[in-house]
Motif scaffolding. Structure first.
Motif, PDB file in Angstrom:
ATOM      1  N   ALA A  22     -27.311  -9.059   4.956  1.00 59.82           N
ATOM      2  CA  ALA A  22     -27.399 -10.158   3.993  1.00 59.82           C
ATOM      3  C   ALA A  22     -26.240 -11.123   4.177  1.00 59.82           C
ATOM      4  CB  ALA A  22     -27.403  -9.618   2.560  1.00 59.82           C
ATOM      5  N   ASP A  23     -26.512 -12.421   3.943  1.00 59.53           N
ATOM      6  CA  ASP A  23     -25.422 -13.390   3.861  1.00 59.53           C
ATOM      7  C   ASP A  23     -24.498 -12.993   2.720  1.00 59.53           C
ATOM      8  OD1 ASP A  23     -26.671 -14.794   5.873  1.00 59.53           O
ATOM      9  OD2 ASP A  23     -27.479 -16.354   4.560  1.00 59.53           O
ATOM     10  N   LEU A  24     -23.243 -13.377   2.840  1.00 56.77           N
ATOM     11  CA  LEU A  24     -22.261 -13.078   1.800  1.00 56.77           C
ATOM     12  C   LEU A  24     -21.787 -14.401   1.200  1.00 56.77           C
ATOM     13  CD1 LEU A  24     -21.242 -10.234   0.964  1.00 56.77           C
ATOM     14  CD2 LEU A  24     -19.140 -10.734   2.203  1.00 56.77           C
ATOM     15  N   TYR A  25     -22.173 -14.646  -0.041  1.00 59.54           N
ATOM     16  CA  TYR A  25     -21.831 -15.903  -0.726  1.00 59.54           C
ATOM     17  C   TYR A  25     -20.526 -15.734  -1.511  1.00 59.54           C
ATOM     18  CZ  TYR A  25     -26.752 -16.817   0.277  1.00 59.54           C
ATOM     19  OH  TYR A  25     -27.965 -16.975   0.902  1.00 59.54           O
ATOM     20  N   ASP A  26     -19.875 -16.863  -1.770  1.00 60.44           N
ATOM     21  CA  ASP A  26     -18.610 -16.834  -2.517  1.00 60.44           C
ATOM     22  C   ASP A  26     -17.689 -15.768  -1.947  1.00 60.44           C
ATOM     23  OD1 ASP A  26     -19.290 -18.895  -4.325  1.00 60.44           O
ATOM     24  OD2 ASP A  26     -20.471 -17.477  -5.504  1.00 60.44           O
ATOM     25  N   ALA A  27     -17.600 -15.759  -0.619  1.00 57.75           N
ATOM     26  CA  ALA A  27     -16.795 -14.752   0.072  1.00 57.75           C
ATOM     27  C   ALA A  27     -15.326 -15.170   0.119  1.00 57.75           C
ATOM     28  CB  ALA A  27     -17.326 -14.539   1.489  1.00 57.75           C
ATOM     29  N   TYR A  28     -14.462 -14.166   0.158  1.00 60.68           N
ATOM     30  CA  TYR A  28     -13.019 -14.374   0.288  1.00 60.68           C
ATOM     31  C   TYR A  28     -12.479 -13.411   1.326  1.00 60.68           C
ATOM     32  CZ  TYR A  28     -13.041 -17.046  -4.091  1.00 60.68           C
ATOM     33  OH  TYR A  28     -13.276 -17.982  -5.073  1.00 60.68           O
ATOM     34  N   PHE A  29     -11.521 -13.898   2.097  1.00 54.94           N
ATOM     35  CA  PHE A  29     -10.735 -13.054   2.995  1.00 54.94           C
ATOM     36  C   PHE A  29      -9.337 -12.971   2.422  1.00 54.94           C
ATOM     37  CE2 PHE A  29      -7.731 -12.279   6.403  1.00 54.94           C
ATOM     38  CZ  PHE A  29      -8.346 -11.310   7.182  1.00 54.94           C
ATOM     39  N   GLY A  30      -8.843 -11.771   2.187  1.00 56.75           N
ATOM     40  CA  GLY A  30      -7.538 -11.605   1.567  1.00 56.75           C
ATOM     41  C   GLY A  30      -6.577 -10.795   2.417  1.00 56.75           C
ATOM     42  N   ILE A  31      -5.310 -11.122   2.296  1.00 63.64           N
ATOM     43  CA  ILE A  31      -4.234 -10.344   2.908  1.00 63.64           C
ATOM     44  C   ILE A  31      -3.466  -9.695   1.766  1.00 63.64           C
ATOM     45  CG2 ILE A  31      -2.237 -10.369   4.434  1.00 63.64           C
ATOM     46  CD1 ILE A  31      -3.203 -13.157   5.388  1.00 63.64           C
ATOM     47  N   TRP A  32      -3.556  -8.379   1.685  1.00 70.23           N
ATOM     48  CA  TRP A  32      -2.892  -7.624   0.619  1.00 70.23           C
ATOM     49  C   TRP A  32      -1.587  -7.036   1.148  1.00 70.23           C
ATOM     50  CZ3 TRP A  32      -1.540  -2.440   0.723  1.00 70.23           C
ATOM     51  CH2 TRP A  32      -1.020  -1.945  -0.481  1.00 70.23           C
ATOM     52  N   SER A  33      -0.563  -7.017   0.301  1.00 73.01           N
ATOM     53  CA  SER A  33       0.720  -6.452   0.726  1.00 73.01           C
ATOM     54  C   SER A  33       1.465  -5.816  -0.435  1.00 73.01           C
ATOM     55  CB  SER A  33       1.612  -7.544   1.348  1.00 73.01           C
ATOM     56  OG  SER A  33       2.830  -6.986   1.834  1.00 73.01           O
ATOM     57  N   ASP A  34       2.067  -4.699  -0.133  1.00 73.32           N
ATOM     58  CA  ASP A  34       3.078  -4.078  -0.991  1.00 73.32           C
ATOM     59  C   ASP A  34       4.404  -4.278  -0.268  1.00 73.32           C
ATOM     60  OD1 ASP A  34       4.845  -2.490  -2.363  1.00 73.32           O
ATOM     61  OD2 ASP A  34       3.654  -0.668  -2.266  1.00 73.32           O
ATOM     62  N   PRO A  35       5.085  -5.402  -0.528  1.00 74.76           N
ATOM     63  CA  PRO A  35       6.254  -5.777   0.271  1.00 74.76           C
ATOM     64  C   PRO A  35       7.554  -5.212  -0.282  1.00 74.76           C
ATOM     65  CG  PRO A  35       5.711  -7.574  -1.189  1.00 74.76           C
ATOM     66  CD  PRO A  35       4.766  -6.456  -1.514  1.00 74.76           C
ATOM     67  N   ASP A  36       7.863  -4.002   0.064  1.00 73.55           N
ATOM     68  CA  ASP A  36       9.145  -3.426  -0.357  1.00 73.55           C
ATOM     69  C   ASP A  36      10.249  -3.964   0.536  1.00 73.55           C
ATOM     70  OD1 ASP A  36       7.579  -2.063  -2.086  1.00 73.55           O
ATOM     71  OD2 ASP A  36       7.904  -0.086  -1.223  1.00 73.55           O
ATOM     72  N   LEU A  37      10.946  -4.972   0.060  1.00 74.70           N
ATOM     73  CA  LEU A  37      11.970  -5.644   0.853  1.00 74.70           C
ATOM     74  C   LEU A  37      13.260  -4.825   0.767  1.00 74.70           C
ATOM     75  CD1 LEU A  37      12.176  -8.288   2.526  1.00 74.70           C
ATOM     76  CD2 LEU A  37      13.205  -9.346   0.511  1.00 74.70           C
ATOM     77  N   GLY A  38      13.356  -3.806   1.619  1.00 80.33           N
ATOM     78  CA  GLY A  38      14.464  -2.864   1.497  1.00 80.33           C
ATOM     79  C   GLY A  38      14.260  -2.011   0.270  1.00 80.33           C
ATOM     80  N   ASP A  39      15.109  -2.192  -0.726  1.00 79.89           N
ATOM     81  CA  ASP A  39      14.942  -1.519  -2.016  1.00 79.89           C
ATOM     82  C   ASP A  39      13.711  -2.090  -2.710  1.00 79.89           C
ATOM     83  OD1 ASP A  39      15.137  -0.359  -4.498  1.00 79.89           O
ATOM     84  OD2 ASP A  39      16.970  -1.393  -5.085  1.00 79.89           O
TER      85      ASP A  39
END
Length: 468
Positions: A275-292
């Protein structure tokens, strides 16, 4: 705000500005990136209560032939050709796979800048009907991509394990092969038949080292793998498969400037579903533990399509910290989804549906490591799709000011203000009068959409992770 953090964020934004490109053609990647940069001198706790997918539904999905019985991939490789050591996996997640997160910068040090990351894709099989959404992507598992391609009908391999491999080739490998004729195993086995890019010396379309063909290496080092979202039932989102085959290219450059601290990821998505995918989104998810992990702030630069994390206090303490010179890190869409046939001026350049019209970051959401309405999403509900389209777990719009919840003015971007000057709305200035947020363990999601992901279509999306 600390002077060092102001300098760091300014450098981070400058780096992204000089690296940005909307025309990231594969065979021109190295030239484009380098020319635009030549001037530059915790443990994860998810509060979700997972429900088991009913066995009857599992049986129905498998009977359809579009869901397999594959095991998750076990392959991993380190992308480490420059000053970053980034651990790659072929399950849809990056940098963490259950133990020992690895996004180490500098790679000879001990501090990591990211705990975990991955891609989210979602949309509707019936336009306007939220109940028909499909989703692929996870946070900390169960992961939702399996090794291998899909056939023309969207069916996964009978045995995904034969594709459970990440191939990695370096510039040095090519030089040694030219000098001695000795090829690495990954050069010999380079999966051009699966879509891995190669330099076709005699233009016969067949990969053969003996004919002078070589793996296409971008920068200093390139890794490649293929995965799909139909190899088995999805234990996290419990969604039906979209029918995506995704060919991933990860690469980095060894340079004397800030490009040396950057890694790149290209996702070639081939939609082989039903099926076609309407109202689609591509996402980049991150848990960015910047050191601490416990003292981070996040924000977005809407002009650059950048989501970033920076330290929320003067010193990044603890055994995992960067000390009194904390860096900043950002994710940047270099090439978003292609949208050249929808009758909309998506890139706001005054032209509609030009040949290479693309959209970049259209939403930026942050959330906390808790079970509140601004917390960890339950991906087996619509909450993941809500985050992709810029809404909170309960479906309410994000709003300007404060923590982004409960206001009166809807927004697509949380904390888009400049934390250096404290202008507008950021974690350094949540109310317009200089009130600061409390630093904490943040997660964020930047997404591009909406667009229609048509059956048989191919989308090539490129993003970079920049550290300064």
């Amino acid at each position: 705000m600390r002077t060092i953090s102001r300098v760091t964020i300014a450098l981070l934004l400058l780096t992204c500005l000089t690296q940005g490109s909307d025309t990231f053609a594969q065979r021109q990647l190295e030239e484009v990136i380098y020319s635009k940069t030549s001037s530059l001198a915790s443990s994860a706790n998810n509060d979700d209560k997972k429900k088991s997918m009913p066995q009857a539904r599992i049986d129905k999905l498998r009977k359809s032939g579009n869901v397999g019985t594959c095991d998750l991939g076990t392959a991993s490789e380190d992308l480490d050709g420059n000053n970053v050591r980034a651990r790659l996996f072929n399950n849809g997640g990056l940098f963490w796979n259950g133990s020992g997160n690895v996004y180490t910068v500098p790679k000879t040090g001990f501090a990591n800048s990211i705990f975990a990351s991955g891609i989210w894709i979602a949309g509707l099989t019936t336009a306007g009907d939220i109940n028909t959404y499909r989703f692929a992507g996870t946070t900390y598992g169960p992961w939702e991509f399996w090794p291998g391609p899909l056939d023309a009908n969207g069916n996964p391999p009978a045995d995904c394990s034969v594709y459970d491999r990440i191939f990695k080739v370096t510039r040095t490998d090519l030089q040694e092969f030219a000098a001695s004729g000795t090829a690495t195993a990954d050069m010999t086995d380079w999966p051009a038949d699966l879509g891995a890019p190669f330099v076709d010396a005699n233009e016969d379309g067949v990969y053969n080292l003996g004919d002078g063909d070589l793996p296409e290496v971008i920068g200093e080092q390139t890794a490649w793998w293929v995965m799909n979202d139909a190899g088995n039932v999805k234990g996290d989102s419990q969604s039906d498969p979209i029918g995506l085959e995704i060919q991933v290219t990860a690469f980095g450059f060894r340079t004397a400037d800030d490009l040396n601290n950057t890694t790149f990821y290209k996702y070639k998505m081939i939609h082989k579903g039903d099926a076609d995918l309407y109202d689609a989104y591509f996402g980049i998810w991150s848990d960015p533990d910047l050191g601490d992990a416990s003292d981070d702030f996040v924000g977005a630069d809407t002009t650059l399509g950048l989501g970033f994390v920076y330290n929320g206090d003067d010193n990044d303490g603890g055994a995992d910290g960067y000390g009194d010179r904390p860096p900043a890190l950002g994710y940047d869409f270099f090439q978003g989804p292609l949208v050249n046939d929808d009758g909309i001026d998506n890139d706001k350049d005054g032209e509609i549906d030009e040949d290479n019209e693309r959209i970049g970051m259209t939403r930026f959401v942050y959330y906390n490591n808790d079970s509140s309405v601004l917390g960890n999403p339950s991906l087996d509900t619509q909450e993941g799709y809500n985050y992709l389209r810029g809404r909170w777990r309960d479906g309410s719009f994000m709003t300007e000011g404060g923590n982004g919840f409960g206001g009166t003015t809807p927004t697509n971007y949380i904390f888009p203000g400049d934390p250096v000057t404290q202008s507008y709305w950021s974690e350094e200035n949540t109310d317009g009068a200089g009130a600061r947020n409390t630093p904490a363990d943040r997660r964020f999601l930047l997404s591009a959409g909406p667009f229609t992901l048509k059956r048989g279509s191919v989308q090539e999306i490129v993003y970079g992770v920049v550290w300064a």
